[in-house]
Design an enzyme around this catalytic site. Structure first.
Site: not given
Lengths: 402, 402
Positions: B185, B402
């Site tokens: 995981t 971004t």
């Protein structure tokens, strides 16, 4: 081969029409369409691989068992899947169309699209179908009648020559949501005046759907109602195609052109989509591997969301390839983003490239974007089509039923 | 067995700490964490099955090859996957932690999470890691340092008895996006003071991740960085667990409790999620079939969007089961939606039920919702966890980089 207009009515002897029956009360436009051939057709079809299949698929399978048909009747607004009286209502729909057209009930294919689990209002179809008028140029009209969340009709047609005879293949389809076709597609109807045997038509269709509709994904959900039917009435007068000869290849090429154009239109008009996202994978060790890789990339929610944001996040492309279960070497992979605005290489042999972020943003802001992957280890290639994941997809599907 | 506080510091002899190194300039909170044991631990781990694996996974595999470890160092903000100097930087990270802790470099496991394809700023880690202070109760602090788009820390701990000795297992994890774990995981760190051999610890972990983390899906994207590590330092003083005996079973039960709680927290805090969606499938012909069905349901974008809209669109549940490739008979299936607000049966033996739409809306508007499926043909069952698909998922992932 020439691209022509006319869709499902482009081939000789095919008419279409539509009518509003009131399948879904809230819908104000036509909801039921018929495609009809003047003479008997050779027929082939592919169906969803979903274990849950809608009733009209079973009825169509029965009716096409003899390889011939004359018409297709299709409704939007109700899928007639997991619905009370499903089989009986699908049969009644075929019967209503057969009575209107004066053909045998077993020569009518039936298709449905819409909500799952609610009883189809067959009474309104039986009442209003007789008002339907067939026309020579009603392809778009029929197309619009089977749209659900589609924002535009989807059509393609080509003209080509076989043994000096002009043949045509044309089609219409619908797509939009629950689109991840597996051996079929969410309602695609193709007509052709080419003379071809049932066996050859079946082979051509089965082979071709794998490389067209089955390489499209909108949301990874394979519908219960996917169906692609081809009717070939032979009115072009070409010598019957009976073998996998040159003429068969010409037919397959034309069929591929029509189906590829329809598949791309389904992807571009995926629910909520703002752009068509194509992934090409080349130099793979097998076509199957290339296909798996390309489908994993266009199927990734993270890649799809990045495409919506015009974000050149190529790490997600490699990540999706990595879990596709297809063989490839990460350290050999090169990736570029391409569109009408230019091309930006972002990854070379598994390593990050410095690239112009502003140009990348421009490239990814176009309405058609290609993710070009080179796995640099073989000679095979494949292309898959999808779309971006947007706020509107969530909006459309957060409350589609009501 | 008792649920306790303390997370990864709950078991005897474990400390944790975190510091801001500046891996990602824009991040103002801590970004690097260490988990440390006072004495040598038996260690086991599972890793992503993604073919593209991040560098820290390879380094951790090497370091855990001898089955022992002392510490874990993990950073957020950069995945160090497909990144320049990946292996070298992962090794430098282990070395920096080893120097601080005064242990061998090979006794340090390394993990990273964040953007793929950019060079890890190892220099800032080397510079600032020495400022990290270990504390007895810093589980949440360490937990917060490894969060990316997670909105809350994820922790669980239990106390249980083995041969009269009190043992503890505790853990922290992170999840949120790119969550569809396969044999591991997205960063789960478990500590225990139980004495257990490497072989037994490995067996227990491998078996358990299949039924916990591997049954969670947020977006179907299996990360390149998934990792679950368990450190067992034996300080509880129990007789060493060497066989699959009663005591081993007690350990597994406790481990399952911790991992299930962590897995549920990952699903509930999936990117953009407003609710935890659990699918239980019972009376299946095998556990594997039940698992496939449950995972297909919670993994379906259409089901997820319907859950966001609190829309009782059970047709999508059957559709997802249908393409799961697991065997079942649609005509045997019953479906109900359940939550703290009540229960609504919507489908009985494959057929639609009339149900109270208003009650269904209320049931599905809760923050924890269960889709209860009965396939009525066997005796096995399985549970899978996911979340809804929301505008925020698209927002977070449309411009994550971004």
């Amino acid at each position: 081969m020439k691209i022509i207009e006319g869709g499902v009515c482009a081939a000789k002897g095919f008419k279409a029409g539509s009518v509003r029956c009131g399948v879904k009360e809230s819908r104000t436009n036509d909801d039921t369409a018929i495609i009809f051939s003047e003479c008997e057709c050779t027929a082939a079809a592919t169906y969803t691989m979903n274990r849950v299949k809608a009733a009209p698929l079973y009825v169509t399978m029965e009716h096409l068992e003899d390889g011939v048909a004359r018409a297709i009747v299709a409704n939007a607004g109700n899928a007639n899947a997991c619905a009370p009286d499903g089989m009986e209502n699908a049969r009644r729909m075929a019967k209503a169309a057969a009575q209107l057209l004066g053909v045998a009930e077993t020569d009518v294919a039936v298709a449905s699209t819409g909500v799952i689990g609610q009883r189809l209002n067959i009474e309104c179809i039986e009442e209003h179908l007789p008002e339907l008028v067939l026309e020579d140029n009603a392809s778009e009209k029929a197309n619009r009648a089977i749209m659900t969340t589609d924002t535009k009709p989807k059509t393609a047609a080509v003209e080509f020559t076989i043994g000096g005879k002009t043949c045509r293949i044309g089609g219409i389809c619908k797509g939009s949501g629950m689109i991840h076709p597996n051996m079929g597609t969410m309602l695609s109807f193709i007509t052709t005046d080419c003379a071809i045997t049932h066996e050859m038509l079946t082979d051509a269709l089965q082979e071709n759907v794998k490389k067209t509709y089955n390489r499209v994904t909108v949301d990874g959900d394979t519908s219960t109602n996917d169906m692609c039917i081809v009717l070939a009435n032979g009115m072009a007068g070409n010598t019957l195609i009976e073998w996998q000869d040159e003429e068969y290849q010409a037919f397959c090429k034309a069929l591929n052109e029509v189906n590829t154009r329809l598949a791309r239109q389904i992807a571009a008009d995926g629910e909520g989509a703002t752009k068509l996202v194509t992934c090409t994978v080349k130099n793979s060790r097998s076509e199957e591997a290339a296909e798996r890789l390309a489908k994993a990339v266009v199927g990734s929610n993270l890649v799809k969301a990045a495409m919506f944001g015009a974000d050149a996040n190529w790490g997600r492309v490699l990540c999706a390839m990595g879990y596709s279960k297809a063989p490839f070497r990460p350290e050999y992979v090169s990736v570029a983003f391409e569109s009408a605005a230019g091309s930006v290489a972002v990854c070379d042999k598994g390593a990050a490239l410095d690239f112009d972020e502003e140009l990348a943003k421009k490239v990814l802001s176009e309405s058609e974007v290609t993710i070009a992957v080179d796995v640099n280890e073989g000679e095979d290639s494949a292309t898959a089509w999808g779309c971006d994941l947007t706020y509107d997809y969530v909006k459309i599907n957060g409350d589609y039923r009501t």
